[in-house]
Enzyme design. Structure first.
Site: not given
Ligand code: CTP
Ligand code: CA
Length: 214
Positions: A27-29
């Site tokens: 995932a990412n932020r």
């Protein structure tokens, strides 16, 4: 306000999650805040808005049709299914790679840590730019940690989009409440002061109203 009445606008927002196995993901932020604020600002101006959202914990803005997806491939399919659109604003932080695996849960073992084999995800924005159903106004975002304007300018040309909204994500932009952006168009670069993501959304929506009125 009904400046965008009768127009269909597509917005993507949030991260994508790419499964590693049935219980883990990459995932990412991205929080989805900027994309959701843009969808809200466009709907408030009378547009019919389809918001294609990755996994986020945000309420659906008033008047917006929301389609939830998890992966980049699902987001690509949802964008295609939502066409035609008069404009599209692709804000999502799409994962650049997915894991070539899945199947069963990966177990610890004598062979040591697993090696993840990554494959590149399709570029949804570039694909939409080449599509026979390309929206009249196509806006992309660019998440950069250095050489922000140079990278964003190159992205605009490479992806054949009308505007790139460039943001410097080296600080607390991803997940944060404020954003400082540069609008890159064929006419040059406009740098906006740092402001709340809702304020960026309002200003961008006004610019979209102007562009679609031409
Ligand atoms: N984008 C997309 N599909 C992808 C990757 C990105 O539609 N697979 C879109 C994003 O929604 C954004 C724009 O392309 O509007 C730029 O995303 P960004 O991550 O900044 O650019 P990339 O082309 O992925 O390049 P890099 O991450 O290497 O800087
Ligand atoms: Ca990327």
């Amino acid at each position: 306000m009904s400046a965008l009445a009768g127009l269909h606008i597509l917005v993507t927002a949030g991260p994508t999650h790419e499964p590693i196995d049935p219980v883990r993901y990459l995932a990412n932020r991205s929080s989805g805040k900027q994309g959701f604020a843009i969808a809200a600002a466009l709907a408030a101006r009378g547009a019919r808005v389809t918001l294609i959202a990755g996994p986020v914990t945000l309420a659906t803005p008033t008047g917006v049709t929301r389609v939830d997806v998890e992966t980049a491939l699902e987001m690509e399919a949802a964008v295609a299914a939502a066409l035609p659109a008069d404009a599209a604003v692709l804000v999502a932080a799409v994962a650049d790679w997915r894991v070539d695996s899945a199947g069963q849960k990966i177990k610890k073992g004598a062979s040591g840590p697993p090696v993840l084999h990554l494959v590149e995800n399709p570029d949804i924005l570039a694909g939409l730019a080449r599509s026979p159903q390309r929206p009249r106004l196509l806006v992309g975002f660019a998440a950069e940690t250095e050489h922000v304007i140079d990278h964003a300018t190159a992205k605009r040309v490479r992806k054949q989009v009308d505007w790139i909204v460039a943001n410097d994500v080296s600080g607390d932009v991803m997940g944060g409440a404020a954003n400082s952006v540069h609008i890159v168009t064929e006419d040059g670069v406009e740098s906006w002061a740092r402001m709340a993501k809702e304020a960026v959304a309002e200003r961008l929506a006004e610019r979209i109203v102007q562009a679609l009125a031409d």
